[in-house]
Design a protein around this motif. Structure first.
Motif, PDB file in Angstrom:
ATOM      1  N   ASN A 677      16.511  -0.710   6.836  1.00 44.07           N
ATOM      2  CA  ASN A 677      15.906  -1.609   7.833  1.00 44.07           C
ATOM      3  C   ASN A 677      14.388  -1.403   7.971  1.00 44.07           C
ATOM      4  OD1 ASN A 677      18.424  -2.792   8.482  1.00 44.07           O
ATOM      5  ND2 ASN A 677      18.887  -1.035   9.813  1.00 44.07           N
ATOM      6  N   ILE A 678      13.706  -1.421   6.865  1.00 39.75           N
ATOM      7  CA  ILE A 678      12.247  -1.261   6.892  1.00 39.75           C
ATOM      8  C   ILE A 678      11.616  -2.634   7.126  1.00 39.75           C
ATOM      9  CG2 ILE A 678      10.236  -0.486   5.567  1.00 39.75           C
ATOM     10  CD1 ILE A 678      12.328   1.052   3.795  1.00 39.75           C
ATOM     11  N   PRO A 679      10.830  -2.811   8.180  1.00 36.01           N
ATOM     12  CA  PRO A 679      10.207  -4.120   8.442  1.00 36.01           C
ATOM     13  C   PRO A 679       9.288  -4.524   7.286  1.00 36.01           C
ATOM     14  CG  PRO A 679      10.004  -2.658  10.328  1.00 36.01           C
ATOM     15  CD  PRO A 679      10.489  -1.809   9.204  1.00 36.01           C
ATOM     16  N   LEU A 680       9.332  -5.803   6.921  1.00 34.64           N
ATOM     17  CA  LEU A 680       8.450  -6.318   5.869  1.00 34.64           C
ATOM     18  C   LEU A 680       7.136  -6.753   6.499  1.00 34.64           C
ATOM     19  CD1 LEU A 680      10.840  -8.379   3.564  1.00 34.64           C
ATOM     20  CD2 LEU A 680      10.320  -5.951   3.556  1.00 34.64           C
ATOM     21  N   GLU A 681       6.094  -5.989   6.248  1.00 32.57           N
ATOM     22  CA  GLU A 681       4.764  -6.267   6.782  1.00 32.57           C
ATOM     23  C   GLU A 681       3.751  -5.542   5.889  1.00 32.57           C
ATOM     24  OE1 GLU A 681       4.902  -4.722  10.713  1.00 32.57           O
ATOM     25  OE2 GLU A 681       4.994  -2.624  10.075  1.00 32.57           O
ATOM     26  N   ALA A 682       2.530  -6.055   5.864  1.00 30.90           N
ATOM     27  CA  ALA A 682       1.487  -5.436   5.056  1.00 30.90           C
ATOM     28  C   ALA A 682       0.135  -5.744   5.683  1.00 30.90           C
ATOM     29  CB  ALA A 682       1.541  -5.950   3.620  1.00 30.90           C
ATOM     30  N   ALA A 683      -0.880  -5.119   5.129  1.00 27.87           N
ATOM     31  CA  ALA A 683      -2.234  -5.344   5.631  1.00 27.87           C
ATOM     32  C   ALA A 683      -3.197  -5.438   4.454  1.00 27.87           C
ATOM     33  CB  ALA A 683      -2.666  -4.213   6.565  1.00 27.87           C
ATOM     34  N   VAL A 684      -4.280  -6.192   4.671  1.00 28.23           N
ATOM     35  CA  VAL A 684      -5.372  -6.289   3.699  1.00 28.23           C
ATOM     36  C   VAL A 684      -6.664  -6.007   4.440  1.00 28.23           C
ATOM     37  CG1 VAL A 684      -6.632  -7.785   2.113  1.00 28.23           C
ATOM     38  CG2 VAL A 684      -4.147  -7.971   2.274  1.00 28.23           C
ATOM     39  N   GLY A 685      -7.486  -5.149   3.869  1.00 38.39           N
ATOM     40  CA  GLY A 685      -8.741  -4.808   4.523  1.00 38.39           C
ATOM     41  C   GLY A 685      -9.831  -4.490   3.519  1.00 38.39           C
ATOM     42  N   LEU A 686     -11.002  -4.121   4.039  1.00 38.28           N
ATOM     43  CA  LEU A 686     -12.139  -3.769   3.197  1.00 38.28           C
ATOM     44  C   LEU A 686     -12.462  -2.289   3.346  1.00 38.28           C
ATOM     45  CD1 LEU A 686     -14.521  -6.786   3.931  1.00 38.28           C
ATOM     46  CD2 LEU A 686     -12.801  -6.582   2.135  1.00 38.28           C
ATOM     47  N   GLU A 687     -12.517  -1.575   2.214  1.00 35.32           N
ATOM     48  CA  GLU A 687     -12.968  -0.194   2.225  1.00 35.32           C
ATOM     49  C   GLU A 687     -14.473  -0.203   1.953  1.00 35.32           C
ATOM     50  OE1 GLU A 687     -12.143   4.098   0.024  1.00 35.32           O
ATOM     51  OE2 GLU A 687     -10.915   2.351  -0.473  1.00 35.32           O
ATOM     52  N   LEU A 688     -15.246   0.399   2.856  1.00 31.21           N
ATOM     53  CA  LEU A 688     -16.708   0.283   2.771  1.00 31.21           C
ATOM     54  C   LEU A 688     -17.415   1.631   2.787  1.00 31.21           C
ATOM     55  CD1 LEU A 688     -17.124  -2.694   5.275  1.00 31.21           C
ATOM     56  CD2 LEU A 688     -17.065  -2.817   2.786  1.00 31.21           C
ATOM     57  N   LYS A 689     -16.678   2.729   2.593  1.00 25.62           N
ATOM     58  CA  LYS A 689     -17.311   4.055   2.641  1.00 25.62           C
ATOM     59  C   LYS A 689     -17.529   4.611   1.240  1.00 25.62           C
ATOM     60  CE  LYS A 689     -16.119   5.535   7.304  1.00 25.62           C
ATOM     61  NZ  LYS A 689     -15.541   6.620   8.115  1.00 25.62           N
ATOM     62  N   GLU A 690     -16.626   5.511   0.778  1.00 27.72           N
ATOM     63  CA  GLU A 690     -16.804   6.122  -0.541  1.00 27.72           C
ATOM     64  C   GLU A 690     -16.870   5.065  -1.647  1.00 27.72           C
ATOM     65  OE1 GLU A 690     -14.455   6.953   1.546  1.00 27.72           O
ATOM     66  OE2 GLU A 690     -14.867   9.021   2.171  1.00 27.72           O
ATOM     67  N   GLU A 691     -16.042   4.043  -1.495  1.00 29.10           N
ATOM     68  CA  GLU A 691     -16.058   2.917  -2.434  1.00 29.10           C
ATOM     69  C   GLU A 691     -16.100   1.626  -1.642  1.00 29.10           C
ATOM     70  OE1 GLU A 691     -13.530   2.940  -5.923  1.00 29.10           O
ATOM     71  OE2 GLU A 691     -12.799   4.937  -5.401  1.00 29.10           O
ATOM     72  N   THR A 692     -16.555   0.573  -2.302  1.00 27.75           N
ATOM     73  CA  THR A 692     -16.554  -0.749  -1.661  1.00 27.75           C
ATOM     74  C   THR A 692     -15.574  -1.626  -2.431  1.00 27.75           C
ATOM     75  OG1 THR A 692     -18.484  -1.281  -3.010  1.00 27.75           O
ATOM     76  CG2 THR A 692     -18.896  -0.635  -0.742  1.00 27.75           C
ATOM     77  N   ARG A 693     -14.454  -1.964  -1.797  1.00 27.54           N
ATOM     78  CA  ARG A 693     -13.410  -2.719  -2.465  1.00 27.54           C
ATOM     79  C   ARG A 693     -12.444  -3.271  -1.429  1.00 27.54           C
ATOM     80  NH1 ARG A 693     -10.046   2.334  -5.274  1.00 27.54           N
ATOM     81  NH2 ARG A 693      -9.881   3.622  -3.395  1.00 27.54           N
ATOM     82  N   VAL A 694     -11.652  -4.256  -1.839  1.00 25.02           N
ATOM     83  CA  VAL A 694     -10.588  -4.759  -0.993  1.00 25.02           C
ATOM     84  C   VAL A 694      -9.359  -3.885  -1.229  1.00 25.02           C
ATOM     85  CG1 VAL A 694      -9.824  -6.444  -2.706  1.00 25.02           C
ATOM     86  CG2 VAL A 694      -9.256  -6.811  -0.315  1.00 25.02           C
ATOM     87  N   ILE A 695      -8.654  -3.537  -0.152  1.00 24.28           N
ATOM     88  CA  ILE A 695      -7.460  -2.698  -0.269  1.00 24.28           C
ATOM     89  C   ILE A 695      -6.292  -3.393   0.414  1.00 24.28           C
ATOM     90  CG2 ILE A 695      -8.718  -0.526  -0.471  1.00 24.28           C
ATOM     91  CD1 ILE A 695      -8.214  -0.042   2.510  1.00 24.28           C
ATOM     92  N   GLY A 696      -5.086  -3.030   0.015  1.00 22.00           N
ATOM     93  CA  GLY A 696      -3.890  -3.599   0.619  1.00 22.00           C
ATOM     94  C   GLY A 696      -2.762  -2.603   0.618  1.00 22.00           C
ATOM     95  N   GLY A 697      -1.741  -2.841   1.444  1.00 17.49           N
ATOM     96  CA  GLY A 697      -0.590  -1.948   1.495  1.00 17.49           C
ATOM     97  C   GLY A 697      -0.031  -1.857   2.898  1.00 17.49           C
ATOM     98  N   PRO A 698       0.651  -0.748   3.223  1.00 21.90           N
ATOM     99  CA  PRO A 698       1.201  -0.568   4.564  1.00 21.90           C
ATOM    100  C   PRO A 698       0.088  -0.605   5.618  1.00 21.90           C
ATOM    101  CG  PRO A 698       2.122   1.023   3.034  1.00 21.90           C
ATOM    102  CD  PRO A 698       1.014   0.364   2.317  1.00 21.90           C
ATOM    103  N   ILE A 699       0.401  -1.098   6.792  1.00 20.37           N
ATOM    104  CA  ILE A 699      -0.619  -1.280   7.833  1.00 20.37           C
ATOM    105  C   ILE A 699      -1.279   0.040   8.200  1.00 20.37           C
ATOM    106  CG2 ILE A 699      -0.977  -1.992  10.221  1.00 20.37           C
ATOM    107  CD1 ILE A 699       1.264  -4.051   9.808  1.00 20.37           C
ATOM    108  N   SER A 700      -0.481   1.098   8.368  1.00 21.15           N
ATOM    109  CA  SER A 700      -1.051   2.376   8.794  1.00 21.15           C
ATOM    110  C   SER A 700      -2.000   2.941   7.738  1.00 21.15           C
ATOM    111  CB  SER A 700       0.066   3.390   9.079  1.00 21.15           C
ATOM    112  OG  SER A 700       0.888   3.560   7.924  1.00 21.15           O
ATOM    113  N   ALA A 701      -1.667   2.754   6.444  1.00 23.83           N
ATOM    114  CA  ALA A 701      -2.520   3.260   5.366  1.00 23.83           C
ATOM    115  C   ALA A 701      -3.835   2.490   5.291  1.00 23.83           C
ATOM    116  CB  ALA A 701      -1.784   3.181   4.032  1.00 23.83           C
ATOM    117  N   VAL A 702      -3.780   1.159   5.457  1.00 27.51           N
ATOM    118  CA  VAL A 702      -4.995   0.346   5.406  1.00 27.51           C
ATOM    119  C   VAL A 702      -5.880   0.637   6.615  1.00 27.51           C
ATOM    120  CG1 VAL A 702      -5.903  -2.012   5.371  1.00 27.51           C
ATOM    121  CG2 VAL A 702      -3.884  -1.429   3.998  1.00 27.51           C
TER     122      VAL A 702
END
Length: 781
Positions: A677-702
C-alpha cells in the motif's frame, strides 16, 4: 519550353540513342507540387530519370531532387497503374506544348499527359481517354480536369511540320501582320515566327492577306528548313551564352556522351528477355544480392508466384546494404556537373537548332537536347531547392543549436535501429515457431529441383496455388531462382528462406542482422552521450544566471537511467526499458546493494547502491515509493501499489527448466520482504547547489535537495503537456531564461516524471526557504 523545344525533345526520346521506347517503368516520385520523376530502366543503358514539371519542362535529368519521405497520392496511384509497365509511344499533340506518353502493363494501356503550357497539368488517362487522376484537379471555363471526366485537349493549332501547306489559306483570311498570324495560328511563338520570316526573306510586317504565292512558297520552304531537322531528329542542340565581362568563348566540342555505338533497345525476343532480367534485377536490388535477398509482392495479383517482382518488404541482404529503391528516392549527386558555365558568361537561351537572332552570340553545342535542357532547367531547379534548404537550415539553427539538432537525428536513428532489431527478431522467431513447416518447404523444393527447372517449379506452384491443394504452395509468395530463395508467409510474417540452408541457419541470418543493428544502436547511444557532453559543455560556457546562479553540470553514469539521491545520500537507480534493466543488472549491482521491484510486472528494476554502507530504513521506503510510482501502476491511474525488496544474489537471469526469459526479465529466488500500500506520488524540483539540474523522485528525497518543487500524482495530463506547464511556472520563479532552459527544459523535466498521465498536486514551492518549508500547502495548484 516552346512548342519547337517540345517537338525536339519528343523526337529525341522517341528514337535514337536516347529513346525511351520500350523502357521499363520502375518507380515514380513527386519531388515538388508540380514535378514528378519517373525512374526507368532502358535497355542497353541502365537507369534513366525522366523529369516532368507541369507548365514548364520534360527531359531526362541527372540533377535530381530528394523525394519526400512520405509518398504523395499522385505518384502512389501512378505506381499502382504503371510500375513494371513499358513505354510504347511518346508523341506531341499537334505542335502544342502537350506530350503524351503511352504505356502498357499487363495488357492494359494508359496515357500520361504532360501539359507544358502555363497553368498546365500532369494527367493519367485510361485507354478510352477517361481521367484516372490529375496531379492538380482543376475546372476551367471550357475544360474539367478531374477524375472520371473525359480528357479534352485545349483548342487545336495547325502543325507547321505536318501541314505547312495551310499557310496560304490562313494568310488569305487575315489582315493582321503576317508574323503574328504565323506565330498564333501555327503555335510556334514569336521567336520562331520571326526566324521563319528572316530565313524566307519576306517582310514580317506585311499584312497576311498581301502575302503573294511566291512569298508563301518561300515561307513554307523556310518552315521545312527550320523544323525539318527537328522532326527527323537531326537537329543540333545548344546553349546560347552572353559575355558579361568581355571574355571570349573558345571553340567547344559538343558536350555529352557520344551516341556512337549505343543502341536504342533490344530488337529480338532474346534481347528483351535479357533486358527484362536486368530491369528486374535493378528493381530488386541496387547492390550485389546474396542468398536471401530481394523479397517482394506479386506484380498483378496476390495469387501469382513470380520469379522477379519489385519487393514490398526488405530482405536480409537489402537490410544490410542500401537497396535500389532507396537510391532512387535519394539519388546520389553526379561527381561533377556535365557542364560548368565559364566565368564571365551567362545563359541566354537553350535551343534545339541554330537561330539567326543568336548568330553573333557564343554558343555551347550539346550532343543531346535533353542534356542541354537539364543544364538550364534541372540544374537551376536543384540549385533553387538547395538554396531554400540552406535558408531553412539557417532559420532552424537560429532556433535549435547544432548539437541539439544532432541529438534529435541520433535519437531518430536509434528508433530506426530498434525497429530493425524488432523486425529481424520477429522473422527469426517466426521461422522457429513454424520449424516443421519451414523444413517441409525446404525439403519439397530441394526434391523438386532434382527433377524440374525453376521455371517448371514456378508453373507448378501457380497451378497448386490456384487450386488451393497444397499448403506449401499457398505459403510461397515469391521465387527467386538466382539465389535459390523463396519468400514465404509464416502466419503474416514474411521471411526469405534459402533452400540451401537448414531452418536454424535461415533463422540465424535474421538473428545476425538483429545483432548487427544492436551494435549500431550501441554506437549511436555512445554518440548521444558525446553529443550530450558537448551540449553541457556549451551550456556551461555560455550560460550564467543573472540571478546569481552558475551553471554546474557534471556527467554521471546513471544519467541514462531513472534515478534519485535519497534524503540519506544514497543513489537509487532504475531501468527505463528492457535494455537498461539488463545493463543495470549486469554492470551496476553489487553484493551489499538492495534490489526492488513491484509485485506486479511493469516496473523498473531498481537498485539501492550501498557503496559499502548500511542502507537505512528511510532510504528503503523512498526507493519503494520510487519503484512503485515509476511503474505501470502510475499509467493505470492506481492510488497505491506493492513492492518487494531482495538481495542481489536472489536475482538471476537463469530460468527454470523449460521456461524462457525475455529481455529485461529476471528470476527472483528466495525470501522477499514485501512493502504494501505505497501511495503513488512523486516530486520534481531544481537542484541549485553542488550541481544545477532538474531532479525527480520521492517527495521527501526531492525536498531534501531541491528548490522550486512540484508534487505530482496520477492524473489526466500527458508528460509533454505537463512538463511544458511546469516549465512555464518555473519561468516565474527563475528569471534567467537561458539558465532555466539549460537545466530544466521541458524535455529534461519529462525525463524525471513517472510514465503516463499526471496532475500537479502542489507547487511550485521553494522547500529551502523558511516560509515555504513550514507551509508548502499555501502554493497548492
Amino acid at each position: 519550353m516552346t512548342s519547337a523545344d517540345v517537338a525536339a525533345i519528343v523526337s529525341e526520346l522517341s528514337a535514337g540513342p536516347r529513346s525511351l521506347i520500350d523502357a521499363k517503368i520502375l518507380k515514380i516520385y513527386q519531388t515538388t507540387d508540380a514535378e514528378i520523376r519517373i525512374n526507368l530502366f532502358c535497355h542497353g543503358r541502365g537507369k534513366e530519370n525522366l523529369v516532368i514539371e507541369s507548365g514548364k519542362r520534360l527531359h531526362l535529368s541527372r540533377y535530381l531532387k530528394e523525394s519526400p519521405k512520405i509518398p504523395q497520392p499522385f505518384p502512389m496511384l501512378l505506381r499502382k497503374y504503371v510500375s513494371g509497365g513499358r513505354i510504347t509511344k511518346i508523341e506531341q499533340h499537334e505542335f502544342d506544348r502537350i506530350v503524351k506518353i503511352h504505356m502498357v502493363r499487363g495488357g492494359e494501356e494508359t496515357v500520361l499527359v504532360a501539359e507544358l503550357f502555363s497553368k498546365g497539368n500532369i494527367v493519367l488517362l485510361d485507354a478510352d481517354g477517361k481521367i484516372i487522376l490529375p496531379l492538380k484537379p482543376i475546372t476551367f471555363k471550357d475544360r474539367r480536369i478531374r477524375s472520371g471526366e473525359i480528357y479534352e485537349l485545349p483548342g487545336g493549332h495547325i502543325n507547321p511540320i505536318r501541314t505547312p501547306e495551310k499557310t496560304a489559306e490562313i494568310f488569305a483570311s487575315s489582315d493582321k501582320e503576317a508574323v503574328r498570324v504565323l506565330a498564333n495560328n501555327f503555335n510556334m511563338g514569336g521567336m520562331y515566327a520571326e526566324e521563319v520570316f528572316a530565313m524566307s526573306g519576306v517582310d514580317k510586317s506585311k499584312r497576311a492577306c498581301d502575302i503573294t504565292a511566291d512569298e508563301n512558297e518561300q515561307i513554307k520552304e523556310a518552315m521545312k528548313k527550320l523544323f525539318g531537322p527537328i522532326d527527323a531528329g537531326t537537329f543540333e542542340p545548344m546553349l546560347v551564352l552572353r559575355s558579361v565581362s568581355g571574355a571570349v568563348l573558345p571553340e567547344m566540342r559538343p558536350i555529352g556522351p557520344s551516341p556512337a555505338g549505343t543502341t536504342a533497345g533490344p530488337t529480338d525476343a532474346a534481347d528483351n528477355a535479357a533486358a527484362d532480367a536486368a530491369a528486374d534485377a535493378a528493381v530488386s536490388a541496387g547492390a550485389a544480392v546474396s542468398a536471401g535477398a530481394a523479397v517482394g509482392a506479386v506484380a498483378d495479383t496476390a495469387a501469382d508466384v513470380s520469379p522477379s517482382v519489385p519487393a514490398h518488404d526488405v530482405s536480409p541482404a537489402e537490410k544490410e546494404t542500401d537497396d535500389s529503391e532507396k537510391e532512387d528516392e535519394n539519388p546520389e549527386r553526379p561527381d561533377a556537373p556535365l557542364f560548368t558555365l565559364p566565368e564571365g558568361f551567362e545563359i541566354v537561351d537553350v535551343i534545339p537548332a541554330s537561330l539567326a537572332r543568336y548568330q553573333d552570340l557564343p554558343k555551347v553545342p550539346f550532343v543531346f537536347f535533353s542534356d542541354a535542357l537539364d543544364e538550364v532547367f534541372g540544374k537551376t531547379s536543384l540549385t533553387e531547392v538547395r538554396e531554400k534548404e540552406k535558408e531553412k537550415a539557417v532559420r532552424r539553427d537560429k532556433k535549435t543549436g547544432i548539437f541539439e539538432r544532432r541529438l534529435e537525428q541520433q535519437k531518430a536513428t536509434i528508433e530506426k535501429f530498434d525497429r530493425e532489431i524488432a523486425k529481424n527478431t520477429a522473422v527469426a522467431e517466426a521461422i522457429y515457431a513454424e520449424y516443421q513447416f519451414v523444413e517441409d518447404i525446404i525439403t519439397v523444393l530441394v526434391r523438386s529441383r532434382e527433377k524440374f527447372t525453376w521455371s517448371e517449379i514456378i508453373d507448378i506452384l501457380k497451378k497448386a496455388k490456384k487450386e488451393k491443394t497444397n499448403k506449401v504452395a499457398e505459403a510461397i509468395i515469391q521465387v527467386m531462382p538466382a539465389d535459390a530463395t523463396v519468400v514465404v508467409d509464416l502466419n503474416g510474417t514474411r521471411a526469405d528462406i534459402d533452400i540451401r540452408k537448414t531452418v536454424p541457419q535461415n533463422a540465424n541470418v535474421y538473428y545476425d542482422l538483429a545483432k548487427k543493428f544492436q551494435k549500431k544502436k550501441e554506437g549511436a547511444e555512445k554518440a548521444i552521450e558525446d553529443t550530450l557532453l558537448c551540449i553541457e559543455k556549451k551550456e556551461k560556457e555560455s550560460h550564467r544566471s543573472h540571478s546569481g546562479f552558475t551553471l554546474r553540470v557534471k556527467k554521471h553514469w546513471y544519467d541514462r537511467f531513472r534515478w534519485f539521491i535519497s534524503s540519506d545520500g544514497f543513489l537509487v537507480a532504475g531501468g527505463r526499458d528492457a535494455d537498461t534493466n539488463e545493463e543495470l543488472f549486469k554492470k551496476y549491482i553489487e553484493k551489499r546493494d538492495l534490489v526492488l521491484h513491484t509485485q506486479a510486472p511493469g516496473s523498473p528494476l531498481t537498485v539501492i547502491r550501498s557503496e559499502g554502507r548500511t542502507i537505512p530504513e528511510s532510504t528503503i521506503l523512498e526507493a519503494a515509493s520510487f519503484v512503485t510510482s515509476y511503474s505501470s501502476a502510475w499509467k493505470a491511474g492506481s492510488a497505491s501499489a506493492d513492492c518487494y525488496v531482495v538481495r542481489p544474489d536472489q536475482v538471476s537471469k537463469t530460468p527454470e527448466t523449460g521456461e524462457y526469459l525475455k529481455k529485461g526479465s529476471f528470476v527472483i529466488r528466495g525470501e522477499r520482504r514485501y512493502i504494501e500500500n505505497i501511495p503513488l506520488e512523486a516530486a520534481v524540483g531544481l537542484e541549485l547547489k553542488e550541481e544545477t539540474r532538474v531532479i525527480g523522485g520521492p517527495i521527501s528525497a526531492v525536498k531534501a535537495r531541491g528548490k522550486v518543487i512540484f508534487e505530482i500524482v496520477p492524473g489526466k495530463f500527458n508528460q509533454n503537456d505537463l512538463s511544458k506547464k511546469m516549465y512555464r511556472l518555473y519561468q516565474n520563479e527563475i528569471k534567467d531564461a537561458k539558465f532555466l532552459k539549460a537545466i530544466a527544459s521541458p524535455d529534461r523535466i519529462a525525463m524525471m516524471m513517472p510514465p503516463g498521465e499526471s496532475d500537479i498536486r502542489a507547487g511550485p514551492y521553494d522547500c529551502l526557504s523558511e516560509d515555504s518549508k513550514n507551509e508548502p500547502e499555501k502554493n497548492k495548484a
